[in-house]
Design a protein around this motif. Structure first.
Motif, PDB file in Angstrom:
ATOM      1  N   ALA A  49       0.831  -1.218   0.000  1.00 38.42           N
ATOM      2  CA  ALA A  49       0.000   0.000   0.000  1.00 38.42           C
ATOM      3  C   ALA A  49       0.858   1.257   0.000  1.00 38.42           C
ATOM      4  N   GLU A  50       1.906   1.284   0.813  1.00 39.78           N
ATOM      5  CA  GLU A  50       2.771   2.471   0.876  1.00 39.78           C
ATOM      6  C   GLU A  50       3.510   2.696  -0.433  1.00 39.78           C
ATOM      7  N   LEU A  51       4.038   1.635  -1.024  1.00 41.59           N
ATOM      8  CA  LEU A  51       4.763   1.792  -2.282  1.00 41.59           C
ATOM      9  C   LEU A  51       3.833   2.225  -3.414  1.00 41.59           C
ATOM     10  N   CYS A  52       2.619   1.689  -3.432  1.00 41.23           N
ATOM     11  CA  CYS A  52       1.653   2.089  -4.457  1.00 41.23           C
ATOM     12  C   CYS A  52       1.210   3.547  -4.259  1.00 41.23           C
ATOM     13  N   ALA A  53       0.960   3.923  -3.014  1.00 40.41           N
ATOM     14  CA  ALA A  53       0.564   5.309  -2.735  1.00 40.41           C
ATOM     15  C   ALA A  53       1.672   6.276  -3.153  1.00 40.41           C
ATOM     16  N   ASN A  54       2.927   5.906  -2.906  1.00 44.39           N
ATOM     17  CA  ASN A  54       4.035   6.761  -3.323  1.00 44.39           C
ATOM     18  C   ASN A  54       4.129   6.862  -4.836  1.00 44.39           C
ATOM     19  N   ALA A  55       3.868   5.771  -5.539  1.00 45.06           N
ATOM     20  CA  ALA A  55       3.893   5.807  -7.001  1.00 45.06           C
ATOM     21  C   ALA A  55       2.843   6.779  -7.536  1.00 45.06           C
ATOM     22  N   VAL A  56       1.683   6.809  -6.891  1.00 41.01           N
ATOM     23  CA  VAL A  56       0.620   7.710  -7.320  1.00 41.01           C
ATOM     24  C   VAL A  56       0.931   9.150  -6.931  1.00 41.01           C
ATOM     25  N   ARG A  57       1.406   9.334  -5.719  1.00 42.33           N
ATOM     26  CA  ARG A  57       1.635  10.696  -5.225  1.00 42.33           C
ATOM     27  C   ARG A  57       2.902  11.337  -5.780  1.00 42.33           C
ATOM     28  N   HIS A  58       3.989  10.570  -5.847  1.00 43.85           N
ATOM     29  CA  HIS A  58       5.269  11.150  -6.231  1.00 43.85           C
ATOM     30  C   HIS A  58       5.760  10.704  -7.606  1.00 43.85           C
ATOM     31  N   VAL A  66       8.047  -7.038  -3.073  1.00 46.03           N
ATOM     32  CA  VAL A  66       7.047  -6.145  -3.644  1.00 46.03           C
ATOM     33  C   VAL A  66       7.808  -5.108  -4.458  1.00 46.03           C
ATOM     34  N   GLU A  67       7.491  -4.987  -5.744  1.00 46.39           N
ATOM     35  CA  GLU A  67       8.107  -3.988  -6.614  1.00 46.39           C
ATOM     36  C   GLU A  67       7.016  -3.112  -7.193  1.00 46.39           C
ATOM     37  N   VAL A  68       7.246  -1.810  -7.166  1.00 47.83           N
ATOM     38  CA  VAL A  68       6.310  -0.875  -7.780  1.00 47.83           C
ATOM     39  C   VAL A  68       7.114   0.029  -8.706  1.00 47.83           C
ATOM     40  N   THR A  69       6.719   0.064  -9.967  1.00 44.60           N
ATOM     41  CA  THR A  69       7.424   0.831 -10.985  1.00 44.60           C
ATOM     42  C   THR A  69       6.534   1.951 -11.484  1.00 44.60           C
ATOM     43  N   ASP A  70       7.086   3.164 -11.522  1.00 43.03           N
ATOM     44  CA  ASP A  70       6.373   4.292 -12.118  1.00 43.03           C
ATOM     45  C   ASP A  70       7.249   4.871 -13.224  1.00 43.03           C
ATOM     46  N   THR A  71       6.755   5.870 -13.932  1.00 40.56           N
ATOM     47  CA  THR A  71       7.486   6.406 -15.080  1.00 40.56           C
ATOM     48  C   THR A  71       8.101   7.777 -14.821  1.00 40.56           C
ATOM     49  N   ARG A  72       8.168   8.172 -13.568  1.00 43.56           N
ATOM     50  CA  ARG A  72       8.760   9.468 -13.247  1.00 43.56           C
ATOM     51  C   ARG A  72      10.143   9.240 -12.644  1.00 43.56           C
ATOM     52  N   GLY A  73      11.161   9.337 -13.478  1.00 48.14           N
ATOM     53  CA  GLY A  73      12.511   9.008 -13.067  1.00 48.14           C
ATOM     54  C   GLY A  73      13.258  10.100 -12.335  1.00 48.14           C
ATOM     55  N   GLU A  74      12.809  11.340 -12.472  1.00 47.17           N
ATOM     56  CA  GLU A  74      13.554  12.434 -11.825  1.00 47.17           C
ATOM     57  C   GLU A  74      13.216  12.584 -10.343  1.00 47.17           C
ATOM     58  N   ALA A 125      10.256  -3.922   6.410  1.00 48.13           N
ATOM     59  CA  ALA A 125      10.917  -4.809   5.446  1.00 48.13           C
ATOM     60  C   ALA A 125      12.311  -5.196   5.942  1.00 48.13           C
ATOM     61  N   ASP A 126      12.774  -6.337   5.469  1.00 50.99           N
ATOM     62  CA  ASP A 126      14.142  -6.743   5.781  1.00 50.99           C
ATOM     63  C   ASP A 126      15.140  -5.884   5.007  1.00 50.99           C
ATOM     64  N   ARG A 127      14.746  -5.481   3.805  1.00 57.94           N
ATOM     65  CA  ARG A 127      15.547  -4.535   3.032  1.00 57.94           C
ATOM     66  C   ARG A 127      14.665  -3.907   1.971  1.00 57.94           C
ATOM     67  N   TRP A 128      15.087  -2.734   1.503  1.00 60.69           N
ATOM     68  CA  TRP A 128      14.341  -2.049   0.467  1.00 60.69           C
ATOM     69  C   TRP A 128      15.307  -1.167  -0.309  1.00 60.69           C
ATOM     70  N   GLY A 129      14.872  -0.711  -1.452  1.00 65.15           N
ATOM     71  CA  GLY A 129      15.708   0.165  -2.262  1.00 65.15           C
ATOM     72  C   GLY A 129      14.979   0.549  -3.527  1.00 65.15           C
ATOM     73  N   TYR A 130      15.735   1.105  -4.447  1.00 64.10           N
ATOM     74  CA  TYR A 130      15.148   1.480  -5.726  1.00 64.10           C
ATOM     75  C   TYR A 130      16.204   1.352  -6.808  1.00 64.10           C
ATOM     76  N   SER A 131      15.736   1.285  -8.047  1.00 64.60           N
ATOM     77  CA  SER A 131      16.623   1.262  -9.203  1.00 64.60           C
ATOM     78  C   SER A 131      15.934   2.004 -10.332  1.00 64.60           C
ATOM     79  N   ARG A 132      16.739   2.508 -11.225  1.00 62.57           N
ATOM     80  CA  ARG A 132      16.171   3.159 -12.404  1.00 62.57           C
ATOM     81  C   ARG A 132      15.522   2.097 -13.276  1.00 62.57           C
ATOM     82  N   ARG A 133      14.443   2.472 -13.915  1.00 59.84           N
ATOM     83  CA  ARG A 133      13.701   1.542 -14.752  1.00 59.84           C
ATOM     84  C   ARG A 133      14.506   1.211 -16.006  1.00 59.84           C
ATOM     85  N   ALA A 134      14.632  -0.062 -16.283  1.00 58.64           N
ATOM     86  CA  ALA A 134      15.347  -0.502 -17.481  1.00 58.64           C
ATOM     87  C   ALA A 134      14.458  -0.310 -18.703  1.00 58.64           C
ATOM     88  N   GLY A 135      15.001   0.241 -19.750  1.00 60.10           N
ATOM     89  CA  GLY A 135      14.263   0.346 -21.004  1.00 60.10           C
ATOM     90  C   GLY A 135      13.294   1.496 -21.095  1.00 60.10           C
TER      91      GLY A 135
END
Length: 153
Positions: free
Chosen positions: A55-64, A91-99, A130-140
Motif C-alpha cells: 500500500a505504501e509503495l503504491c501510494a508513493n507511485a501515485v503521489r510522487h 514487492v516492486e512498484v514501478t512508475d514512469t517518473r525518473g527524476e 521490510a528486511d531490506r528495500w531500495g530502488y533502481s532506475r527503470r530498465a528500457g
C-alpha cells in the motif's frame, strides 16, 4: 535438476494500474488477495505487514511518481526454498517518473515528518517493516522501481 539442486517454488503476480488513488487501492486489495491465495492468510501479522508495504509503495507511485496518462506497475514475488525452509517475498512498484527518486529513510533527521505534517512516513514504515528495500532506475524507459523484501522462515 541434478541431485545436488534443491527445488524452489516461485510465484509471481504482476499487473498495471492507473496512477490514481483508486488504482493504488485496487493494487493493495489484489496484493492482499494474492497473498491469501499463496497461503499467507488475511489477519496474520505477515499478511498485514506485506499489505501495508504494498500500500505504501503504491501510494508513493501515485503521489510522487505520477505522470499524466501513464500507469504504474506492481510485481509481487514469492520465492520459496525447500533447502532453507524460507520464503522471500518481494514487492516492486514501478512508475514512469525518473527524476523524483525516493529519499532514503535511513536518515529521517534530514527532513523529519513532524507531528503536524500529514505525509512523509511511508518509506519510514517500509524501512521499519521490510528486511531490506531500495530502488533502481527503470530498465528500457523512464522511471524507477521501488522494492521491498521480507524473508519468512
Amino acid at each position: 535438476m541434478t541431485s545436488t539442486e534443491l527445488p524452489t517454488q516461485v510465484r509471481r503476480f504482476a499487473m498495471r494500474f492507473s496512477s490514481t488513488p483508486r488504482g493504488a487501492r485496487l493494487a493493495r486489495r489484489l496484493c492482499a488477495e494474492r497473498l491469501d491465495a499463496w497461503g499467507i492468510p488475511y489477519g496474520s501479522d505477515t499478511h498485514d505487514v506485506l499489505t501495508l508495504i504494498a500500500a505504501e509503495l503504491c501510494a508513493n507511485a501515485v503521489r510522487h511518481g505520477h505522470v499524466s496518462g501513464r500507469d504504474f506497475h506492481v510485481c509481487l514475488t514469492a520465492d520459496t526454498s525447500t533447502a532453507t525452509a524460507t520464503t522471500a517475498l518481494r514487492v516492486e512498484v514501478t512508475d514512469t517518473r525518473g527524476e523524483r527518486l525516493p529519499a532514503l529513510a535511513a536518515n529521517p533527521a534530514l527532513d523529519p515528518p513532524g507531528e503536524t505534517r500529514l505525509g512523509g512516513r511511508g518509506l519510514l514504515l517500509v524501512e521499519a517493516l521490510a528486511d531490506r528495500w531500495g530502488y533502481s532506475r527503470r530498465a528500457g524507459g523512464p522511471g524507477k522501481t521501488v522494492w521491498a523484501e521480507c524473508v519468512l522462515r
